[in-house]
Structure formats: structure tokens, C-alpha cells
Scaffold this motif. Structure first.
Motif, mmCIF file in Angstrom:
data_model
loop_
_atom_site.group_PDB
_atom_site.id
_atom_site.type_symbol
_atom_site.label_atom_id
_atom_site.label_comp_id
_atom_site.label_asym_id
_atom_site.label_seq_id
_atom_site.Cartn_x
_atom_site.Cartn_y
_atom_site.Cartn_z
ATOM 1 N N SER A 106 97.099 104.590 -93.701
ATOM 2 C CA SER A 106 96.740 106.012 -93.631
ATOM 3 C C SER A 106 95.361 106.237 -94.234
ATOM 4 C CB SER A 106 97.776 106.845 -94.358
ATOM 5 O OG SER A 106 97.607 106.703 -95.750
ATOM 6 N N ALA A 107 94.651 107.187 -93.651
ATOM 7 C CA ALA A 107 93.328 107.533 -94.152
ATOM 8 C C ALA A 107 93.424 108.880 -94.835
ATOM 9 C CB ALA A 107 92.324 107.578 -93.013
ATOM 10 N N PRO A 108 93.301 108.926 -96.173
ATOM 11 C CA PRO A 108 93.366 110.217 -96.855
ATOM 12 C C PRO A 108 92.245 111.123 -96.363
ATOM 13 C CG PRO A 108 93.422 108.396 -98.417
ATOM 14 C CD PRO A 108 93.071 107.822 -97.085
ATOM 15 N N PRO A 109 92.553 112.399 -96.108
ATOM 16 C CA PRO A 109 91.491 113.288 -95.601
ATOM 17 C C PRO A 109 90.425 113.545 -96.654
ATOM 18 C CG PRO A 109 93.495 114.518 -96.055
ATOM 19 C CD PRO A 109 93.843 113.080 -96.235
ATOM 20 N N LEU A 110 89.228 113.875 -96.185
ATOM 21 C CA LEU A 110 88.105 114.149 -97.080
ATOM 22 C C LEU A 110 88.438 115.313 -98.016
ATOM 23 C CD1 LEU A 110 85.048 113.905 -94.676
ATOM 24 C CD2 LEU A 110 85.352 112.572 -96.750
ATOM 25 N N THR A 111 87.924 115.244 -99.218
ATOM 26 C CA THR A 111 88.073 116.345 -100.163
ATOM 27 C C THR A 111 86.688 116.858 -100.511
ATOM 28 O OG1 THR A 111 87.921 114.863 -102.041
ATOM 29 C CG2 THR A 111 90.114 115.302 -101.184
ATOM 30 N N LEU A 112 86.648 117.962 -101.257
ATOM 31 C CA LEU A 112 85.357 118.431 -101.766
ATOM 32 C C LEU A 112 84.830 117.395 -102.754
ATOM 33 C CD1 LEU A 112 86.062 122.234 -102.351
ATOM 34 C CD2 LEU A 112 84.656 121.207 -100.564
ATOM 35 N N PRO A 113 83.529 117.134 -102.734
ATOM 36 C CA PRO A 113 82.979 116.081 -103.589
ATOM 37 C C PRO A 113 83.253 116.326 -105.065
ATOM 38 C CG PRO A 113 81.357 116.812 -101.991
ATOM 39 C CD PRO A 113 82.523 117.751 -101.883
ATOM 40 N N TRP A 114 83.294 117.601 -105.490
ATOM 41 C CA TRP A 114 83.443 117.898 -106.921
ATOM 42 C C TRP A 114 84.889 118.199 -107.308
ATOM 43 C CZ3 TRP A 114 80.570 120.617 -103.348
ATOM 44 C CH2 TRP A 114 81.135 121.807 -102.898
ATOM 45 N N ASP A 115 85.789 118.240 -106.306
ATOM 46 C CA ASP A 115 87.179 118.550 -106.617
ATOM 47 C C ASP A 115 88.088 117.748 -105.694
ATOM 48 O OD1 ASP A 115 89.617 119.574 -107.186
ATOM 49 O OD2 ASP A 115 89.190 121.633 -106.577
ATOM 50 N N ILE B 284 94.812 95.509 -100.419
ATOM 51 C CA ILE B 284 93.578 95.516 -101.194
ATOM 52 C C ILE B 284 93.748 96.599 -102.245
ATOM 53 C CG2 ILE B 284 91.070 95.803 -101.142
ATOM 54 C CD1 ILE B 284 91.202 95.001 -98.167
ATOM 55 N N GLY B 285 93.886 96.199 -103.495
ATOM 56 C CA GLY B 285 94.185 97.171 -104.540
ATOM 57 C C GLY B 285 95.564 97.773 -104.260
ATOM 58 N N ASP B 286 95.621 99.098 -104.114
ATOM 59 C CA ASP B 286 96.889 99.758 -103.828
ATOM 60 C C ASP B 286 97.113 99.937 -102.327
ATOM 61 O OD1 ASP B 286 97.179 100.015 -106.528
ATOM 62 O OD2 ASP B 286 96.225 102.010 -106.595
ATOM 63 N N ALA B 287 96.111 99.597 -101.522
ATOM 64 C CA ALA B 287 96.182 99.929 -100.099
ATOM 65 C C ALA B 287 96.768 98.780 -99.293
ATOM 66 C CB ALA B 287 94.794 100.273 -99.580
ATOM 67 N N LEU B 288 97.907 99.036 -98.645
ATOM 68 C CA LEU B 288 98.482 98.065 -97.709
ATOM 69 C C LEU B 288 97.731 98.160 -96.385
ATOM 70 C CD1 LEU B 288 102.304 98.573 -98.289
ATOM 71 C CD2 LEU B 288 101.065 96.426 -98.554
ATOM 72 N N ALA C 149 89.363 104.066 -95.725
ATOM 73 C CA ALA C 149 90.787 104.256 -96.008
ATOM 74 C C ALA C 149 91.181 103.512 -97.281
ATOM 75 C CB ALA C 149 91.629 103.786 -94.825
ATOM 76 N N VAL C 150 90.760 102.266 -97.393
ATOM 77 C CA VAL C 150 91.132 101.449 -98.546
ATOM 78 C C VAL C 150 90.512 102.015 -99.820
ATOM 79 C CG1 VAL C 150 90.789 99.197 -99.625
ATOM 80 C CG2 VAL C 150 91.538 99.331 -97.244
ATOM 81 N N ALA C 151 89.232 102.379 -99.749
ATOM 82 C CA ALA C 151 88.556 102.901 -100.941
ATOM 83 C C ALA C 151 89.154 104.246 -101.357
ATOM 84 C CB ALA C 151 87.061 103.036 -100.684
ATOM 85 N N ALA C 152 89.452 105.096 -100.370
ATOM 86 C CA ALA C 152 89.997 106.419 -100.697
ATOM 87 C C ALA C 152 91.386 106.291 -101.307
ATOM 88 C CB ALA C 152 90.042 107.286 -99.440
ATOM 89 N N GLN C 153 92.197 105.358 -100.797
ATOM 90 C CA GLN C 153 93.534 105.157 -101.364
ATOM 91 C C GLN C 153 93.450 104.627 -102.789
ATOM 92 O OE1 GLN C 153 96.428 103.060 -98.896
ATOM 93 N NE2 GLN C 153 95.350 103.765 -97.081
ATOM 94 N N ASN C 154 92.467 103.791 -103.044
ATOM 95 C CA ASN C 154 92.334 103.181 -104.366
ATOM 96 C C ASN C 154 91.699 104.111 -105.388
ATOM 97 O OD1 ASN C 154 93.354 100.407 -104.524
ATOM 98 N ND2 ASN C 154 92.010 100.106 -102.755
ATOM 99 N N PHE C 155 90.587 104.744 -104.991
ATOM 100 C CA PHE C 155 89.836 105.557 -105.955
ATOM 101 C C PHE C 155 90.337 106.993 -106.001
ATOM 102 C CE2 PHE C 155 86.118 102.761 -104.424
ATOM 103 C CZ PHE C 155 86.578 101.707 -105.200
ATOM 104 N N GLY C 156 90.933 107.472 -104.906
ATOM 105 C CA GLY C 156 91.309 108.866 -104.844
ATOM 106 C C GLY C 156 90.131 109.771 -104.547
#
Lengths: 348, 246
Positions: free
Chosen positions: A153-162, A141-145, A75-82
Motif C-alpha cells: 500500500s502507498a500511504p497518501p500524501l500528507t501536508l509537509p508540516w503535519d 524493507i524496514g516495516d514495509a512488506l 511506498a516503502v519510505a512513507a510506510q517506514n518514516f510516516g
């Protein structure tokens, strides 16, 4: 050990998994599919514990710590890196790294089995309490509260290339089912490899393994680390299935249930803990909808029944019964066969 | 000069210098100076509590001596872990059978062979060893379900499958029937063709059967050393064993 005997009999299981994966979204309702993704996440957690407990003899009462850390790391990494693909790798790495750190102190400190259970349970409960108290805006942590009791919140998975192409629940289900299937066959391969056989030897007799020249501590640490990585991946699936990560992931209910899944499904097998997790998950949701009896009472009863009546668990008992049925059928066929035909048969 | 000495004296494979082991106030081993030459078959004997097993465990790395030095083929192994000792090529059989109960006979042996050898060689060694210890017929059985004597042989088989050059056995014939003991003695002589051996043993007849030199322990120290006939004829040794004075 059940899973060690059926060398060539795994492909039907793989075919079943693929068929289920292909058909379920066509047949089942969306709500059921979303629920299934959560159940798969828990099954993967069960598999990770089944691997280290069943094959390494490491009774980890707090397997949820790697599960929760994996979910939060995702969750934290996905919020930070997108980018969610990196977040998945981060989550697996965090689960494995924390298992390696904790395992180093436990195995190289020669902590005995009972204390190992107590330590791991304490560690997961410490995380539970700690994360619950992170509700202020200063805990980020970074942008993630981190969000304390409510989680983040846990951003849902996306396609690896998009990273704009968010996966739909059906697609998430495919991902989860693939992850579970691949993890299962990976674990089967691992337990049959030299490394896995040595881990089983360490489980059976640590002194003998060391007298043969194997460093038992290293093998346990290796297996424990792999288990931590798998639990971290399970955390990713859980975060995606629910959409949020909360401190509950570290809590006693999941920690205790993981043990129950393995006992009910069958320790010493890899399919057992998966079936156990699915079974208990659906028992839970059924009881939740009935509002008849307290959930914990039923779970306790299930545990007592299995420990007393089916101590081997579901999967080994079913395999025993199947083997007995096959033998029985073989005997019956031989009896029916006319006697003169027997001489022509090669000796069995 | 080194060559001249090697002609008269064979290589030292195990040596302890001033080895002492104390547990609290109890001294189990007191200043033991011991030497084993290559190719030797040495028996350690002595009454209960003489310090044989403690000494044995100091050699295998299961105990760390309080004082003194253990060297194996010239390498200082004082305080090393059991797996480090084993990795030198040392095979160890403990007093209580230490086997993998939940695994099959074949797998027990394979695990020993596979540690130091590649996959193919390990398979071949496993098959050979199963024949040598005569457990080929029950290779698929779980070791936990076997009789005591068979379990001892599984453990001996594990020692043999690793192809060690030094073998340490603690009471290999304990609890065996006479017939089983005869076969075990045979196996030990076979091991001795390729390895030096130290055998801790109680049974005098068994020691006679495997022959070799004998080291007598008494009250944690070495009382005397020599061929079996000489040792068993010695009045001091008789006193120690029978526990009375003339």
C-alpha cells in the motif's frame, strides 16, 4: 524542432494549465478527478521519456524501471518514516540514482542505440519478475512488506508540516497538476539552456560534439539521470493516484505505452508526450468500458496509423497546420488590401 | 639556452615519435616521426591508402595508435579522447562533413563558440564567424538542407568559432566546385594567421593555392618533406603518384 521555435508563446499554455487546475475540481466528479491524477502521473512519465528520447536521442525502452522504483521507494519510505515529504524526495533520488548507475555503464561502455533499448527493456522486465516473487513475509524493507504480486500500500500524501493531515483526492489532484506543470516548464527551460542545446547537438552528431570538446557521455548521462528523477516523481503520483504500488508498474504494457505516447504526441516536443499520454489513457478507459474490441489491437492500430500517416506526431503536425493557416490568412489579407496602401507598408 | 634555441627553431606544436597503427595484419602507419612548428601550414599528401587519414585520426584522438607517442604542445596526448584533444584548443574538420543536421547554421556555430567561451563572447564570435564564412543570410536554415559546399563551410565555421591555435583539416575542399575551392583556400589562409594547420589533401592545385610545406605519405610512412615545388618535382614522388617505374 517544434518546441524550440515558440520562445514567447508558452504563457498561454501555463495559463491554461492553471485554469484547468483551478476549475476541474469544481466541475468534474470525484471519480473523474481521481482518474485524472493517474493520467497526470502517466503524462509525467511520458514527459520524462520525451525529454531523453526527443532531446537526447536516447531511446530508453524501459523508462518504467525508474517509474516503478520511484513508486516503490515512495511506498516503502512513507510506510517506514510516516513522513511523506521525505518519501517523495527519496523516490526522486532513487529514480535518478538508478538512472545514473545504469546510464554510467551504458554510456561509458559506448553501448549503441539499439542495444540501449534492449538493455533498458530487459532491466525493467527483470524488476517486474523480481518484485512479483517477493510475496513472503521475509521480503520486507524496514516495516514495509513488498507483497509480491499484490504489491504494497502507498500511504497518501500528507501536508509537509503535519503528517496527520492527509490530502483529499482534490488536493492530490492539485499536487499532481502542479508537479506536471512545473516539470514541463522545467524541461522547457532545460532544453533551451546551454546544457540542453549541447544534448541536442550530441543527439544530432556525437562525433562532431566530441570534436568540439564536449564529452558526449557526460551530457547523455546527465540528461538520462534527470529523466530518471522525473520518472521517479511520476511513480510517486501514480502510487498516490492508485493507492497501491504493484509490479505492473515495471511491466511491458506501461513500458511500450510510454514509447507510443511519445510517437503519437510527437518526438522532439515536450507537450506532445503529455498529450499522447492523456489521449491514450482516455482511449484506454473508454475502450475498457465499451468491451467492444481488444485494447491492444486498437493501440497497435493507433501506432501504425501514426507511424505511416503522421510520423511527426500530433503536436508538430498541429503546429505546422497552425503556422500554415496563419501564413494563409496573412496572404489573403494582403490580397484584399487595396494596392496603393501597399507602398506605405514597411517591407515584411 | 632555451631562448637561444627558440630564436632559430620555433615551438613544436605537434610531434609524433615512432607512431605505428596496425589494424589486424594491415599496417596503416609505420614508424612515423612527424613535427609541426608553430604558425606552419602543412599539407599531408599521398596516394589512396597511404595512411594520411589514419595518421590524422591518431592526432585527433579518433584512433589510438598501436605504438608510439603523440604530443601536442609538449603534452602527451597518446590515446586521449577526441574531446580532450579539442579542449586543448584544437579545431578538427573530418573528411565526411560532421555537422548537426537538425540544427540551424547559427546554432551549429554557436555550439562551437560556446564550448570555450562565456555567453556574450560566444554570441559575438558566432556573429563574426557567420560573416567570415559568408553564411549570414542562411543562418536560420537547418544545416541538413544545405548544399555540400555550404555544409563544408559550416564545419569550417565551427572550427574557426572556437578560436583554436591548432587546426587539423581532412580534405576540406573535397567535392567542391572550383569557385568554392578558391573561397575555401582563402578561409584556410585566414585561419593560418592565428593558428598552425595540418591539412590532408588530394588536390594538387588546391595545395599550391594554400602554399606551405608538404609531407608526402607512402605505404604508411613519410616518404619526403619539403616545399611544394621541390616535392612535386621529385621523381620518387611522381612515381608514387603515377604508379609506374621509369
Amino acid at each position: 524542432m517544434g518546441a524550440e521555435t515558440g520562445a514567447g508563446r508558452l504563457w498561454p499554455l501555463g495559463a491554461l494549465a492553471v485554469a484547468f487546475m483551478a476549475l476541474a475540481p469544481q466541475v468534474l466528479q470525484l471519480f473523474t478527478i481521481i482518474n485524472l491524477t493517474t493520467a497526470i502521473a502517466l503524462a509525467l512519465l511520458g514527459l520524462s521519456l520525451g525529454l531523453i528520447w526527443g532531446y537526447g536521442g536516447i531511446l530508453c525502452f524501459g523508462q518504467t524501471v525508474f517509474f516503478g522504483l520511484g513508486a516503490y521507494a515512495y511506498a516503502v519510505a512513507a510506510q517506514n518514516f510516516g513522513d511523506t515529504s521525505t518519501a517523495v524526495l527519496v523516490a526522486i533520488a532513487v529514480g535518478a540514482a538508478f538512472a545514473a548507475l545504469l546510464g554510467y555503464f551504458m554510456f561509458f561502455g559506448r553501448v549503441s542505440d539499439v542495444y540501449l533499448g534492449a538493455i533498458t527493456l530487459t532491466v525493467t522486465l527483470v524488476f517486474f519478475s523480481l518484485i512479483r516473487r517477493t510475496s513472503g513475509p521475509e521480503y520486507k524493507i524496514g516495516d514495509a512488506l513488498l507483497g509480491g504480486f499484490n504489491g504494497t500500500s502507498a500511504p497518501p500524501l500528507t501536508l509537509p508540516w503535519d503528517s496527520a493531515a492527509i490530502l483529499f483526492p482534490n488536493q492530490l489532484f492539485y499536487v499532481a497538476m502542479s508537479a506536471l506543470t512545473l516539470s514541463y516548464f522545467g524541461c522547457v527551460w532545460l532544453t533551451r539552456s546551454r546544457f540542453g542545446r549541447v544534448c541536442a547537438a550530441v543527439r544530432e552528431n556525437e562525433t562532431r560534439a566530441e570534436l568540439l570538446g564536449y564529452d558526449a557521455r557526460l551530457y547523455k548521462l546527465g540528461l538520462f539521470t534527470i529523466g530518471g528523477g522525473l520518472a521517479g516523481l511520476a511513480g510517486v503520483l501514480m502510487a498516490n493516484g492508485v493507492g497501491r504500488v504493484t509490479p505492473d508498474l515495471f511491466g511491458l504494457p506501461y513500458a511500450a505505452q510510454a514509447i507510443i505516447w511519445v510517437i503519437v504526441g510527437g518526438r522532439g516536443t515536450l507537450i506532445g508526450p503529455i498529450l499522447g499520454a492523456f489521449g491514450i489513457f482516455y482511449l484506454n478507459s473508454w475502450l475498457g468500458s465499451q468491451q467492444l474490441v481488444n485494447l491492444n489491437v486498437v493501440l497497435g492500430l493507433v501506432l501504425i496509423v501514426f507511424v505511416l500517416l503522421l510520423p511527426q506526431g500530433l503536436a508538430p503536425t498541429a503546429m505546422d497546420l497552425a503556422a500554415r493557416a496563419m501564413r494563409g490568412r496573412g496572404r489573403a489579407r494582403r490580397r484584399r488590401r487595396p494596392r496603393r496602401a501597399l507602398a506605405a507598408e514597411p517591407a515584411e | 639556452m632555451a631562448r637561444a634555441r627558440s630564436r632559430t627553431r620555433r615551438e613544436t606544436v605537434v610531434e609524433t615519435r615512432n607512431l605505428s597503427m596496425r589494424f589486424g595484419g594491415v599496417t596503416a602507419n609505420d614508424d612515423v616521426n612527424f613535427r609541426l612548428e608553430a604558425g606552419e601550414l602543412r599539407c599531408l599528401i599521398g596516394p589512396n591508402g597511404a595512411g594520411k587519414s589514419t595518421f590524422f585520426k591518431c592526432l585527433t584522438g579518433q584512433l589510438k595508435p598501436t605504438e608510439g607517442v603523440v604530443t601536442i604542445r609538449g603534452v602527451d596526448m597518446t590515446g586521449a579522447d577526441p574531446h580532450q584533444v579539442a579542449q586543448l584548443g584544437v579545431g578538427v574538420k573530418t573528411q565526411v562533413p560532421n555537422v548537426f543536421d537538425g540544427l540551424s547554421v547559427r546554432e551549429n556555430i554557436w555550439l562551437a563558440a560556446r564550448r570555450a567561451h562565456g555567453a556574450e563572447r560566444a554570441e559575438r564570435l558566432t556573429a563574426e564567424t557567420l560573416e567570415r564564412v559568408r553564411l549570414g543570410d542562411i543562418r536560420a536554415r537547418a544545416v541538413g538542407a544545405l548544399a555540400h559546399g555550404q555544409r563544408q563551410w559550416v564545419e569550417l565555421g565551427m572550427v574557426m568559432a572556437a578560436e583554436p591555435w591548432l587546426v587539423l583539416l581532412d580534405e576540406p575542399a573535397a567535392g567542391m566546385t572550383d569557385e568554392e575551392t578558391v573561397f575555401t583556400a582563402e578561409l584556410i589562409r585566414e585561419i593560418n594567421r592565428t593558428a598552425s594547420l595540418i591539412v590532408v589533401e588530394h588536390d594538387m592545385n588546391f595545395i599550391r593555392a594554400i602554399a606551405g610545406r608538404v609531407t608526402v605519405f607512402h605505404r604508411g610512412a613519410i616518404l619526403m618533406e619539403g616545399p611544394m615545388d621541390e616535392v612535386s618535382a621529385d621523381p620518387t614522388v611522381r612515381d608514387v603518384y603515377l604508379g609506374h617505374k621509369h
